[in-house]
Structures are given as structure tokens and as C-alpha cells.
Write a protein that holds these residues in place. Structure first.
Motif, PDB file in Angstrom:
ATOM      1  N   ALA A 147       0.812  -1.216   0.000  1.00  0.00           N
ATOM      2  CA  ALA A 147       0.000   0.000   0.000  1.00  0.00           C
ATOM      3  C   ALA A 147       0.843   1.263   0.000  1.00  0.00           C
ATOM      4  N   GLY A 148       0.290   2.319   0.523  1.00  0.00           N
ATOM      5  CA  GLY A 148       0.918   3.637   0.461  1.00  0.00           C
ATOM      6  C   GLY A 148       1.765   3.970   1.658  1.00  0.00           C
ATOM      7  N   TYR A 149       1.636   5.179   2.121  1.00  0.00           N
ATOM      8  CA  TYR A 149       2.468   5.730   3.195  1.00  0.00           C
ATOM      9  C   TYR A 149       1.962   5.290   4.568  1.00  0.00           C
ATOM     10  N   VAL A 150       2.905   4.823   5.403  1.00  0.00           N
ATOM     11  CA  VAL A 150       2.605   4.417   6.780  1.00  0.00           C
ATOM     12  C   VAL A 150       3.745   4.897   7.667  1.00  0.00           C
ATOM     13  N   ASN A 151       3.397   5.384   8.849  1.00  0.00           N
ATOM     14  CA  ASN A 151       4.424   5.752   9.828  1.00  0.00           C
ATOM     15  C   ASN A 151       3.990   5.223  11.186  1.00  0.00           C
ATOM     16  N   ASP A 152       4.026   3.893  11.318  1.00  0.00           N
ATOM     17  CA  ASP A 152       3.608   3.193  12.536  1.00  0.00           C
ATOM     18  C   ASP A 152       4.772   3.179  13.524  1.00  0.00           C
ATOM     19  N   PRO A 153       4.618   3.807  14.694  1.00  0.00           N
ATOM     20  CA  PRO A 153       5.720   3.854  15.661  1.00  0.00           C
ATOM     21  C   PRO A 153       6.107   2.470  16.203  1.00  0.00           C
ATOM     22  N   HIS A 154       5.236   1.471  16.031  1.00  0.00           N
ATOM     23  CA  HIS A 154       5.536   0.122  16.498  1.00  0.00           C
ATOM     24  C   HIS A 154       6.255  -0.719  15.448  1.00  0.00           C
ATOM     25  N   ASP A 155       6.280  -0.235  14.221  1.00  0.00           N
ATOM     26  CA  ASP A 155       6.921  -0.975  13.131  1.00  0.00           C
ATOM     27  C   ASP A 155       8.417  -0.689  13.163  1.00  0.00           C
ATOM     28  N   PRO A 156       9.250  -1.736  13.268  1.00  0.00           N
ATOM     29  CA  PRO A 156      10.695  -1.508  13.324  1.00  0.00           C
ATOM     30  C   PRO A 156      11.260  -0.865  12.053  1.00  0.00           C
ATOM     31  N   GLY A 157      10.522  -0.943  10.945  1.00  0.00           N
ATOM     32  CA  GLY A 157      10.981  -0.307   9.709  1.00  0.00           C
ATOM     33  C   GLY A 157      10.817   1.196   9.730  1.00  0.00           C
ATOM     34  N   GLY A 158       9.967   1.671  10.651  1.00  0.00           N
ATOM     35  CA  GLY A 158       9.712   3.103  10.733  1.00  0.00           C
ATOM     36  C   GLY A 158       8.860   3.579   9.571  1.00  0.00           C
ATOM     37  N   GLU A 159       9.089   4.802   9.175  1.00  0.00           N
ATOM     38  CA  GLU A 159       8.354   5.409   8.065  1.00  0.00           C
ATOM     39  C   GLU A 159       8.506   4.540   6.817  1.00  0.00           C
ATOM     40  N   THR A 160       7.378   4.254   6.172  1.00  0.00           N
ATOM     41  CA  THR A 160       7.375   3.338   5.025  1.00  0.00           C
ATOM     42  C   THR A 160       6.391   3.830   3.966  1.00  0.00           C
ATOM     43  N   ASP A 184      13.907   9.920   0.540  1.00  0.00           N
ATOM     44  CA  ASP A 184      12.801  10.738   1.050  1.00  0.00           C
ATOM     45  C   ASP A 184      11.523   9.906   0.925  1.00  0.00           C
ATOM     46  N   ILE A 185      11.216   9.167   1.966  1.00  0.00           N
ATOM     47  CA  ILE A 185      10.116   8.198   1.930  1.00  0.00           C
ATOM     48  C   ILE A 185       8.784   8.879   1.622  1.00  0.00           C
ATOM     49  N   ALA A 186       8.505   9.982   2.255  1.00  0.00           N
ATOM     50  CA  ALA A 186       7.214  10.655   2.066  1.00  0.00           C
ATOM     51  C   ALA A 186       6.986  11.042   0.599  1.00  0.00           C
ATOM     52  N   ASN A 187       8.046  11.352  -0.137  1.00  0.00           N
ATOM     53  CA  ASN A 187       7.915  11.792  -1.525  1.00  0.00           C
ATOM     54  C   ASN A 187       8.329  10.725  -2.534  1.00  0.00           C
ATOM     55  N   LEU A 188       8.522   9.499  -2.086  1.00  0.00           N
ATOM     56  CA  LEU A 188       8.896   8.396  -2.965  1.00  0.00           C
ATOM     57  C   LEU A 188       7.787   8.149  -3.985  1.00  0.00           C
ATOM     58  N   THR A 189       8.160   8.062  -5.251  1.00  0.00           N
ATOM     59  CA  THR A 189       7.168   7.783  -6.293  1.00  0.00           C
ATOM     60  C   THR A 189       7.048   6.279  -6.501  1.00  0.00           C
ATOM     61  N   PHE A 247       5.040   2.300   0.040  1.00  0.00           N
ATOM     62  CA  PHE A 247       5.110   1.220  -0.943  1.00  0.00           C
ATOM     63  C   PHE A 247       6.001   0.069  -0.464  1.00  0.00           C
ATOM     64  N   GLY A 248       6.139  -0.073   0.858  1.00  0.00           N
ATOM     65  CA  GLY A 248       6.976  -1.134   1.407  1.00  0.00           C
ATOM     66  C   GLY A 248       8.443  -0.772   1.509  1.00  0.00           C
ATOM     67  N   ILE A 249       8.830   0.416   1.091  1.00  0.00           N
ATOM     68  CA  ILE A 249      10.215   0.880   1.196  1.00  0.00           C
ATOM     69  C   ILE A 249      10.331   1.634   2.515  1.00  0.00           C
ATOM     70  N   SER A 250      11.192   1.146   3.405  1.00  0.00           N
ATOM     71  CA  SER A 250      11.260   1.720   4.750  1.00  0.00           C
ATOM     72  C   SER A 250      12.441   2.672   4.921  1.00  0.00           C
ATOM     73  N   LYS A 251      12.253   3.599   5.821  1.00  0.00           N
ATOM     74  CA  LYS A 251      13.311   4.552   6.165  1.00  0.00           C
ATOM     75  C   LYS A 251      14.491   3.817   6.795  1.00  0.00           C
ATOM     76  N   ARG A 252      14.204   2.791   7.559  1.00  0.00           N
ATOM     77  CA  ARG A 252      15.280   2.010   8.174  1.00  0.00           C
ATOM     78  C   ARG A 252      16.147   1.349   7.107  1.00  0.00           C
ATOM     79  N   GLY A 253      15.509   0.796   6.086  1.00  0.00           N
ATOM     80  CA  GLY A 253      16.245   0.133   5.018  1.00  0.00           C
ATOM     81  C   GLY A 253      16.888   1.096   4.037  1.00  0.00           C
ATOM     82  N   TYR A 254      16.284   2.255   3.881  1.00  0.00           N
ATOM     83  CA  TYR A 254      16.748   3.253   2.912  1.00  0.00           C
ATOM     84  C   TYR A 254      16.802   4.623   3.583  1.00  0.00           C
ATOM     85  N   PRO A 255      17.769   4.829   4.482  1.00  0.00           N
ATOM     86  CA  PRO A 255      17.807   6.080   5.249  1.00  0.00           C
ATOM     87  C   PRO A 255      18.020   7.339   4.409  1.00  0.00           C
ATOM     88  N   ASN A 256      18.560   7.204   3.208  1.00  0.00           N
ATOM     89  CA  ASN A 256      18.816   8.375   2.369  1.00  0.00           C
ATOM     90  C   ASN A 256      17.703   8.657   1.375  1.00  0.00           C
TER      91      ASN A 256
END
Length: 159
Positions: A16-29, A42-47, A31-40
Motif C-alpha cells: 500500500a501507500g504511506y505508513v508511519n507506525d511507531p511500532h513498526d521496526p521499519g519506521g516510516e514506510t 525521502d520516503i514521504a515523496n517516494l514515487t 510502498f513497502g520501502i522503509s526509512k530504516r532500510g533506505y535512510p537516504n
């Protein structure tokens, strides 16, 4: 390429789309691309196109999706996205009954080419057992199991 496009559509539909669940270890996500996995990134603006390029490069290609038969390719790809590609490789090898060394080489690919419904089911059950080991299984386990059923249903008879 057609299998990747179809697998991507299935997986991104679940992610799905944008999620920022504080309980999810991936953090901000997104389309399934997480900030934890891709710290560089811009998750919110990912196309969606950017996400597709990441999926193909870092997940599909990493598990040699083009060399795997359908629907196993979709199952392994989804596992790589959701459980990590090193884990997906080991789970594939375990399900196929070959040495689980994390390298998808000629032996694994030969076994995969002979895979049928039984091996596909073994892969999915192996994934389920891996989920059960996660420290946050109580919180996310039902959703992960639902994901297995959704992937199996969506990829049935296609490819």
C-alpha cells in the motif's frame, strides 16, 4: 520482465501507500520501502516508479526472480521484500531441500525449475515458521499470515 511487473503489482498492492507506525521496526514506510532500510530516501515523496526500481534492483534481482518459475518467483520476491532478501534465499533453499547457504546458484535454480505445488507450499509454510520467530509476532503475526494467503491467491495460475 512480465513476471516482475506482475509480482510487483501484487506486492505493492499489499504494501500500500504511506505508513508511519511507531511500532513498526521499519519506521516510516511507503510502498513497502522503509526509512530504516533506505535512510537516504525521502520516503514521504517516494514515487511508485522509484519504488519499482528499488524493488527490481534490490529484491527481484537479488533473488534471481527472472530465473525462478511462477508462482515461486512471486513468493520468494515477496519474502525478500517483507523478510529480507538474505532470509528469502535461505527459506527458498530450505523449501527446495538443497544446501541453505544463501547463494542462489545452479543447484538451487535446478531444484527450483523442478518445483511444483508441494515445494511452493513448503516455501510458504517455511515463511510462516520464520514469522513465528519474530519478536513482534504477537502484534503482526495475523497480518503476516494473511499476507501469505493474499500472495498465494493473487499469484495462482498466472505467469
Amino acid at each position: 520482465m512480465a513476471n516482475f511487473d506482475h509480482a510487483f503489482a501484487i506486492v505493492v498492492g499489499i504494501e500500500a501507500g504511506y505508513v508511519n507506525d511507531p511500532h513498526d521496526p521499519g519506521g516510516e514506510t511507503k510502498f513497502g520501502i522503509s526509512k530504516r532500510g533506505y535512510p537516504n530516501v525521502d520516503i514521504a515523496n517516494l514515487t511508485l516508479n522509484d519504488a519499482q526500481a528499488i524493488y527490481q534492483r534490490d529484491y527481484w534481482n537479488a533473488v534471481q526472480g527472472d530465473a525462478l518459475p511462477w508462482p515461486l518467483a512471486c513468493y520468494v520476491f515477496d519474502s525478500a521484500v517483507n523478510q529480507g532478501q538474505p532470509t528469502a534465499k535461505l527459506l527458498l533453499q530450505t523449501a527446495l531441500g538443497v544446501k541453505a547457504d544463501g547463494v542462489i546458484g545452479p543447484v538451487t535454480l535446478a531444484a527450483a525449475s523442478r518445483a511444483g505445488a508441494y515445494q511452493n507450499a513448503c516455501f510458504m509454510s517455511t515463511r510462516a515458521f520464520e514469522y513465528m520467530k519474530a519478536r513482534n509476532f504477537q502484534q503482526y503475526g495475523r497480518g503476516w499470515f494473511n499476507r501469505l494467503f493474499e500472495i498465494a491467491e493473487a499469484s495462482n495460475g498466472v505467469g
